[in-house]
Design a protein around this motif. Structure first.
Motif, PDB file in Angstrom:
ATOM      1  N   ALA A 109     130.506   0.242  20.312  1.00 40.84           N
ATOM      2  CA  ALA A 109     130.120  -1.026  20.221  1.00 40.84           C
ATOM      3  C   ALA A 109     129.672  -1.889  21.220  1.00 40.84           C
ATOM      4  O   ALA A 109     128.705  -2.498  21.074  1.00 40.84           O
ATOM      5  CB  ALA A 109     130.963  -1.981  19.165  1.00 40.84           C
ATOM      6  N   ARG A 110     130.459  -1.849  22.380  1.00 42.52           N
ATOM      7  CA  ARG A 110     130.078  -2.634  23.590  1.00 42.52           C
ATOM      8  C   ARG A 110     128.908  -2.054  24.139  1.00 42.52           C
ATOM      9  O   ARG A 110     128.029  -2.646  24.600  1.00 42.52           O
ATOM     10  CB  ARG A 110     131.359  -2.491  24.577  1.00 42.52           C
ATOM     11  CG  ARG A 110     132.234  -3.384  24.268  1.00 42.52           C
ATOM     12  CD  ARG A 110     133.417  -3.795  25.471  1.00 42.52           C
ATOM     13  NE  ARG A 110     133.854  -2.358  25.982  1.00 42.52           N
ATOM     14  CZ  ARG A 110     134.947  -1.724  25.549  1.00 42.52           C
ATOM     15  NH1 ARG A 110     135.631  -2.509  24.534  1.00 42.52           N
ATOM     16  NH2 ARG A 110     135.289  -0.699  25.921  1.00 42.52           N
ATOM     17  N   ARG A 111     128.513  -0.813  24.140  1.00 47.93           N
ATOM     18  CA  ARG A 111     127.464  -0.221  24.775  1.00 47.93           C
ATOM     19  C   ARG A 111     126.085  -0.400  23.814  1.00 47.93           C
ATOM     20  O   ARG A 111     125.286  -0.850  24.644  1.00 47.93           O
ATOM     21  CB  ARG A 111     127.747   1.388  24.575  1.00 47.93           C
ATOM     22  CG  ARG A 111     128.583   1.946  25.885  1.00 47.93           C
ATOM     23  CD  ARG A 111     128.225   3.311  25.805  1.00 47.93           C
ATOM     24  NE  ARG A 111     129.540   3.890  26.624  1.00 47.93           N
ATOM     25  CZ  ARG A 111     130.177   5.115  26.388  1.00 47.93           C
ATOM     26  NH1 ARG A 111     129.791   5.610  25.016  1.00 47.93           N
ATOM     27  NH2 ARG A 111     131.099   5.402  27.131  1.00 47.93           N
ATOM     28  N   ALA A 112     126.440  -0.504  22.666  1.00 47.49           N
ATOM     29  CA  ALA A 112     125.423  -0.981  21.636  1.00 47.49           C
ATOM     30  C   ALA A 112     124.843  -2.574  22.136  1.00 47.49           C
ATOM     31  O   ALA A 112     123.715  -2.837  22.169  1.00 47.49           O
ATOM     32  CB  ALA A 112     125.736  -0.762  20.258  1.00 47.49           C
ATOM     33  N   ASP A 113     125.820  -3.166  22.113  1.00 49.99           N
ATOM     34  CA  ASP A 113     125.859  -4.558  22.533  1.00 49.99           C
ATOM     35  C   ASP A 113     125.195  -4.938  23.688  1.00 49.99           C
ATOM     36  O   ASP A 113     124.077  -5.945  23.974  1.00 49.99           O
ATOM     37  CB  ASP A 113     126.955  -5.604  22.287  1.00 49.99           C
ATOM     38  CG  ASP A 113     127.558  -5.624  20.900  1.00 49.99           C
ATOM     39  OD1 ASP A 113     126.885  -5.290  20.162  1.00 49.99           O
ATOM     40  OD2 ASP A 113     128.628  -6.221  20.788  1.00 49.99           O
ATOM     41  N   ALA A 114     125.406  -4.029  24.822  1.00 46.74           N
ATOM     42  CA  ALA A 114     124.802  -4.136  26.097  1.00 46.74           C
ATOM     43  C   ALA A 114     123.572  -3.735  26.074  1.00 46.74           C
ATOM     44  O   ALA A 114     122.453  -4.165  26.894  1.00 46.74           O
ATOM     45  CB  ALA A 114     125.711  -3.563  27.204  1.00 46.74           C
ATOM     46  N   ASP A 115     122.994  -2.758  25.277  1.00 41.39           N
ATOM     47  CA  ASP A 115     121.713  -2.256  25.239  1.00 41.39           C
ATOM     48  C   ASP A 115     121.151  -2.230  23.823  1.00 41.39           C
ATOM     49  O   ASP A 115     121.287  -1.185  23.203  1.00 41.39           O
ATOM     50  CB  ASP A 115     122.009  -0.711  25.666  1.00 41.39           C
ATOM     51  CG  ASP A 115     120.337   0.072  25.908  1.00 41.39           C
ATOM     52  OD1 ASP A 115     119.338  -0.861  25.704  1.00 41.39           O
ATOM     53  OD2 ASP A 115     120.435   1.036  26.007  1.00 41.39           O
ATOM     54  N   PRO A 116     120.647  -3.525  23.277  1.00 40.01           N
ATOM     55  CA  PRO A 116     120.011  -3.482  22.211  1.00 40.01           C
ATOM     56  C   PRO A 116     118.950  -2.572  21.838  1.00 40.01           C
ATOM     57  O   PRO A 116     118.500  -2.671  20.736  1.00 40.01           O
ATOM     58  CB  PRO A 116     119.832  -5.066  22.066  1.00 40.01           C
ATOM     59  CG  PRO A 116     119.518  -5.781  23.261  1.00 40.01           C
ATOM     60  CD  PRO A 116     120.487  -4.737  24.474  1.00 40.01           C
ATOM     61  N   SER A 117     118.387  -2.094  22.901  1.00 40.10           N
ATOM     62  CA  SER A 117     117.124  -1.088  22.574  1.00 40.10           C
ATOM     63  C   SER A 117     117.659   0.268  22.079  1.00 40.10           C
ATOM     64  O   SER A 117     116.711   0.988  21.481  1.00 40.10           O
ATOM     65  CB  SER A 117     116.300  -0.938  23.886  1.00 40.10           C
ATOM     66  OG  SER A 117     117.184  -0.315  24.768  1.00 40.10           O
ATOM     67  N   SER A 118     119.025   0.781  21.997  1.00 39.36           N
ATOM     68  CA  SER A 118     119.379   1.794  21.821  1.00 39.36           C
ATOM     69  C   SER A 118     119.909   1.878  20.214  1.00 39.36           C
ATOM     70  O   SER A 118     119.886   1.080  19.434  1.00 39.36           O
ATOM     71  CB  SER A 118     120.698   2.260  22.636  1.00 39.36           C
ATOM     72  OG  SER A 118     121.583   1.424  22.284  1.00 39.36           O
TER      73      SER A 118
END
Length: 181
Positions: A172-181
């Motif tokens: 979830a943190r990775r997704a929040d950090a990279d909204p394009s993914s």
């Protein structure tokens, strides 16, 4: 959390509280006053009524006199349904360590050797409450109404729960950090 005495409810609640950011409350720290004097039942009910009216909370247990109040408001119950030897072994190790190092527990109380031999001994409580608490876990898990119950049968199940939640939060943190993914 719900489970038999010594199963590791407080430890798991603390771990999950740190992981999720939910405020974890140690029920024993609230319900016992110095000198091992229990908080009056009506005060316990009032305290946990107020606490569980909040949006986010995590309890490491629920005493029978007010358990239904908590269950009405809980979104999830994590039940530690371990074999007696697991919980008893943990309880004996924990109690021995507390007797030796005299660490404060439950509002400044201390566990003592003579307390292990008393009628209200935590070890005796384990034996007198074990079957009843395990039956309650099974009842909660099979209930048609009420919060869902995650029934953990081995310490490895608890470790897997923590690992899964850790991984879920990392993703979830990775997704929040990279909204394009």
């Amino acid at each position: 959390m719900y489970g038999v005495t010594g199963s590791g409810k407080s430890t798991l609640a603390c771990t999950l509280g740190e992981l999720t950011g939910l405020p974890a409350t140690s029920v024993d720290d609230i319900a016992w006053s110095p000198g091992w004097v229990p908080m009056p039942t009506d005060e316990q009910i009032a305290y946990f009524d107020a606490l569980t009216q909040g949006d986010e909370w995590l309890l490491d247990s629920a005493y029978g006199t007010w358990r239904d109040l908590v269950l009405e408001r809980a979104d999830l119950v994590v039940a530690l349904d371990y074999a007696r030897l697991v919980s008893l072994g943990r309880l004996l190790r924990r109690t021995a360590a507390r007797v030796i190092d005299q660490r404060e527990v439950c509002n400044g109380n201390h566990e003592r050797v003579r307390g292990l031999l008393a009628r209200d001994s935590i070890v005796l409580w384990h034996f007198t409450s074990f079957r009843r608490k395990r039956a309650e876990i099974r009842r909660l898990a099979s209930a048609v109404s009420g919060p869902p119950v995650i029934r953990l049968r081995r310490p490895a199940d608890a470790r897997a729960l923590v690992e899964a939640e850790t991984a879920r939060r990392r993703i979830a943190r990775r997704a929040d950090a990279d909204p394009s993914s």
